[in-house]
Design a protein around this motif. Structure first.
Motif, PDB file in Angstrom:
ATOM      1  N   ALA A 135       0.825  -1.212   0.000  1.00 30.96           N
ATOM      2  CA  ALA A 135       0.000   0.000   0.000  1.00 30.96           C
ATOM      3  C   ALA A 135       0.858   1.260   0.000  1.00 30.96           C
ATOM      4  N   ALA A 136       1.987   1.214   0.710  1.00 38.56           N
ATOM      5  CA  ALA A 136       2.857   2.392   0.816  1.00 38.56           C
ATOM      6  C   ALA A 136       3.606   2.670  -0.481  1.00 38.56           C
ATOM      7  N   PHE A 137       3.887   1.613  -1.261  1.00 41.73           N
ATOM      8  CA  PHE A 137       4.641   1.772  -2.504  1.00 41.73           C
ATOM      9  C   PHE A 137       3.860   1.119  -3.655  1.00 41.73           C
ATOM     10  N   PRO A 138       2.763   1.736  -4.047  1.00 40.73           N
ATOM     11  CA  PRO A 138       1.866   1.120  -5.038  1.00 40.73           C
ATOM     12  C   PRO A 138       2.494   0.921  -6.412  1.00 40.73           C
ATOM     13  N   LYS A 139       3.558   1.651  -6.728  1.00 39.93           N
ATOM     14  CA  LYS A 139       4.205   1.500  -8.028  1.00 39.93           C
ATOM     15  C   LYS A 139       5.211   0.354  -8.049  1.00 39.93           C
ATOM     16  N   ALA A 140       5.525  -0.185  -6.874  1.00 38.56           N
ATOM     17  CA  ALA A 140       6.496  -1.279  -6.802  1.00 38.56           C
ATOM     18  C   ALA A 140       5.846  -2.583  -7.255  1.00 38.56           C
ATOM     19  N   LYS A 141       6.501  -3.295  -8.155  1.00 40.98           N
ATOM     20  CA  LYS A 141       5.991  -4.585  -8.614  1.00 40.98           C
ATOM     21  C   LYS A 141       6.207  -5.631  -7.532  1.00 40.98           C
ATOM     22  N   TYR A 142       5.239  -6.515  -7.357  1.00 39.62           N
ATOM     23  CA  TYR A 142       5.250  -7.449  -6.222  1.00 39.62           C
ATOM     24  C   TYR A 142       5.472  -8.881  -6.691  1.00 39.62           C
ATOM     25  N   TYR A 143       6.365  -9.574  -5.984  1.00 31.37           N
ATOM     26  CA  TYR A 143       6.652 -10.983  -6.238  1.00 31.37           C
ATOM     27  C   TYR A 143       6.581 -11.768  -4.931  1.00 31.37           C
ATOM     28  N   LYS A 144       6.381 -13.082  -5.082  1.00 30.77           N
ATOM     29  CA  LYS A 144       6.475 -13.962  -3.909  1.00 30.77           C
ATOM     30  C   LYS A 144       7.809 -14.706  -3.874  1.00 30.77           C
ATOM     31  N   ASP A 145       8.359 -15.018  -5.021  1.00 29.26           N
ATOM     32  CA  ASP A 145       9.598 -15.796  -5.122  1.00 29.26           C
ATOM     33  C   ASP A 145      10.747 -14.856  -5.497  1.00 29.26           C
ATOM     34  N   PHE A 146      11.726 -14.723  -4.627  1.00 24.78           N
ATOM     35  CA  PHE A 146      12.840 -13.803  -4.888  1.00 24.78           C
ATOM     36  C   PHE A 146      13.622 -14.214  -6.125  1.00 24.78           C
ATOM     37  N   ARG A 147      13.640 -15.513  -6.414  1.00 19.58           N
ATOM     38  CA  ARG A 147      14.369 -15.990  -7.591  1.00 19.58           C
ATOM     39  C   ARG A 147      13.716 -15.482  -8.874  1.00 19.58           C
ATOM     40  N   ALA A 148      12.385 -15.518  -8.897  1.00 15.58           N
ATOM     41  CA  ALA A 148      11.668 -14.996 -10.062  1.00 15.58           C
ATOM     42  C   ALA A 148      11.896 -13.497 -10.208  1.00 15.58           C
ATOM     43  N   MET A 149      11.880 -12.789  -9.100  1.00 17.78           N
ATOM     44  CA  MET A 149      12.089 -11.345  -9.149  1.00 17.78           C
ATOM     45  C   MET A 149      13.463 -11.005  -9.703  1.00 17.78           C
ATOM     46  N   LEU A 150      14.498 -11.639  -9.180  1.00 19.60           N
ATOM     47  CA  LEU A 150      15.844 -11.338  -9.650  1.00 19.60           C
ATOM     48  C   LEU A 150      16.058 -11.779 -11.087  1.00 19.60           C
ATOM     49  N   ASP A 151      15.485 -12.904 -11.452  1.00 18.21           N
ATOM     50  CA  ASP A 151      15.658 -13.410 -12.808  1.00 18.21           C
ATOM     51  C   ASP A 151      15.007 -12.491 -13.836  1.00 18.21           C
ATOM     52  N   LYS A 152      13.830 -11.964 -13.512  1.00 15.73           N
ATOM     53  CA  LYS A 152      13.086 -11.150 -14.472  1.00 15.73           C
ATOM     54  C   LYS A 152      13.426  -9.664 -14.404  1.00 15.73           C
ATOM     55  N   GLU A 153      13.807  -9.178 -13.231  1.00 16.95           N
ATOM     56  CA  GLU A 153      13.904  -7.733 -13.037  1.00 16.95           C
ATOM     57  C   GLU A 153      15.304  -7.223 -12.739  1.00 16.95           C
ATOM     58  N   HIS A 154      16.303  -8.091 -12.763  1.00 16.90           N
ATOM     59  CA  HIS A 154      17.632  -7.674 -12.298  1.00 16.90           C
ATOM     60  C   HIS A 154      18.186  -6.484 -13.066  1.00 16.90           C
ATOM     61  N   LYS A 155      17.756  -6.320 -14.319  1.00 19.42           N
ATOM     62  CA  LYS A 155      18.263  -5.195 -15.111  1.00 19.42           C
ATOM     63  C   LYS A 155      17.768  -3.851 -14.589  1.00 19.42           C
ATOM     64  N   HIS A 156      16.744  -3.879 -13.754  1.00 20.58           N
ATOM     65  CA  HIS A 156      16.144  -2.643 -13.264  1.00 20.58           C
ATOM     66  C   HIS A 156      16.384  -2.427 -11.770  1.00 20.58           C
ATOM     67  N   ILE A 157      17.276  -3.203 -11.196  1.00 17.83           N
ATOM     68  CA  ILE A 157      17.531  -3.153  -9.756  1.00 17.83           C
ATOM     69  C   ILE A 157      18.988  -2.770  -9.505  1.00 17.83           C
TER      70      ILE A 157
END
Length: 484
Positions: free
Chosen positions: A91-113
């Motif tokens: 709720a505090a960061f509504p623009k942040a994309k949400y994941y449950k699995d950190f591996r999926a997040m890093l695999d898909k989004e690492h270019k933007h982190i």
């Protein structure tokens, strides 16, 4: 000295993908200088740290909020295995994309982190932090840095290998108070410190108990398999999540792991301690009935007393550090008046030197010379630079250092300091767990010998090995669950 690198057969989110994709990171952003984009109040991408939070509830929630408060961090991604815990951050960061699995997040989004914050149960810290570091991401990891000694050493070495800015979440390391303690010590007010007492009133969660046999339905918001992560599979039980996991060795590190990095950090920093040479332990007993002592090796004990020996350095004598938890406290120093508070009441550290004594509370707070009347008489000039904002500035300091780049700016608890500190804390836990190693007696299999008790465990810090009791070494490095 890499961690075990296996992944579930049902996913292609392997660390090989992490490392392979890491080379693409440099091309992730098109950085335009401020003068090109212009605009009053505009912050160029090069002035913004794009942060992903692994663990968005509880302490993770406050960590993420504090990074954002720095004004130079954008919370771009959130990851949590429990939607209930993550709700406030989402709720505090509504623009942040949400994941449950950190591996999926890093695999898909690492270019933007740019950087990753890890605030999850202790048993998953190392795999999450290392995965981010292998991608060249700066990392902030809650205390204790890791669950195992081997993991702490691995992350310490990884910080240098991948040249990333690191910080452990022991915010007292950035406080003014610990720097005042250092200045008193450096000024010679205590002489040579030879003994330190550290204590806490923790645990405030169940310890020394039997694992529940009552199975409960997993809440629909919680991914239990992801929560378990590296730990052995067990059926879900009620009230373990979100807090009581601290009292179980599969997930937590007990009272010592929870508070040691806050309370032992001041003497560790003030005295420049490194690896201990030996450790002894005794633990509080648990009775299941009037005559029978409980044996629950999966659970941390209700109380413990640890003694660690550190070698002398630079002409200084060896230091004995005493740790007490479960409400046990050392004898009150005679210089303290009967009604004066010791430490902060429930927690504290007491330094005893050849010329004087001083004490503090959690995070090094409430520093005081003994007797306390000395605090009005002694005026030592400030010689150590303070962190802007003190302990509260711990978060912004890391953000600034990440933006500056590896090696460009000092942080208070980089892994080169936090790693050995965590290893020291976990050495105490190794001694506690060795206490419960048992074997049936040859003449009576219903009776047991406990060879790890009433001995001094000798530690070879360079090689991470107990040299006089082989069974203790099983607690240096654990086996991960298959697929992790």
């Amino acid at each position: 000295m890499p961690l075990k690198k296996s992944t579930p057969p049902t996913t292609d989110l392997s660390r090989r993908n992490f490392i392979k994709n890491a080379g693409m990171t440099a091309a992730a952003f098109t950085i335009l200088p401020r003068f090109v984009l212009g605009g009053k109040g505009y912050r160029a991408p090069s002035d913004t740290l794009y942060v992903a939070g692994i663990g968005a509830g509880g302490k993770g929630e406050s960590d993420i909020a504090n990074f954002a408060k720095s004004g130079k961090a954008q919370i771009s991604y959130l990851c949590d295995v429990d939607d209930r815990r993550a709700a406030k951050s989402v709720a505090a960061f509504p623009k942040a994309k949400y994941y449950k699995d950190f591996r999926a997040m890093l695999d898909k989004e690492h270019k933007h982190i740019d950087a990753v914050s890890v605030s999850t149960p202790d048993h998953n810290h190392a795999i999450q932090a290392l995965a981010a570091m292998q991608l060249g991401k700066h990392v902030y990891v809650q205390k204790p840095l890791t669950h195992d000694i081997y993991e702490a050493r691995t992350l310490t070495e990884a910080a240098k290998k991948y040249k990333v800015v690191t910080q452990m979440g022991n915010q007292g390391a950035s406080g003014d108070d610990v720097r005042k303690l250092m200045e008193w010590y450096n000024a010679g007010l205590l002489g040579d410190v030879h003994t330190v007492y550290c204590w806490t009133n923790r645990p405030v969660w169940p310890q020394g108990i039997e694992w529940s046999t009552q199975k409960k339905e997993v809440p629909k918001e919680l991914d239990w398999n992801l929560w378990l992560g590296t730990a052995p599979y067990k059926e879900y039980v009620d009230k373990l999540v979100p807090f009581n996991w601290r009292g179980w060795w599969d997930y937590g590190t007990g009272a010592l792991g929870d508070m040691g990095c806050h309370i032992i950090e001041p003497p560790f920093r003030v005295l420049g301690l490194q690896y201990p040479t030996d450790v002894t332990a005794s633990v509080g007993s648990v009775y299941v009935d009037e005559f029978k002592r409980g044996y629950f090796p999966e659970s941390c004990p209700p109380s413990s007393y640890i003694v660690l020996t550190f070698p002398g350095r630079n002409g200084k004598p060896p230091v004995k550090l005493h740790w007490m938890d479960g409400g046990i406290q050392p004898e009150r120093p005679e210089e303290l008046d009967p009604n004066e508070r010791m430490g902060d009441g429930g927690n504290g550290a007491l330094f005893i030197g050849t010329k004087g004594k001083m004490m503090c509370g959690t995070y090094g707070m409430y520093p005081s010379l003994l007797p306390t009347s000395k605090n009005k008489e002694v005026n030592i000039p400030q010689t150590i630079k303070r962190v802007p904002g003190g302990a509260d500035g711990h978060y912004a300091q890391w953000v600034e250092a990440c933006l500056a780049g590896y090696g460009k700016m000092e942080v208070s608890s980089p892994f080169e300091i936090a790693g050995p500190l965590t290893e020291t804390v976990l050495m105490g836990n190794l001694a506690i767990r060795s206490h419960d190693v048992r074997y049936p007696k040859k003449d009576d299999p219903n009776q047991f010998d406990y060879p790890g008790r009433n001995i001094k465990l000798l530690w070879d810090g360079a090689n991470m090995k107990i040299t006089n009791f082989e069974d203790a070494n099983q607690f240096v490095k654990r086996e991960y669950r298959k697929g992790w």
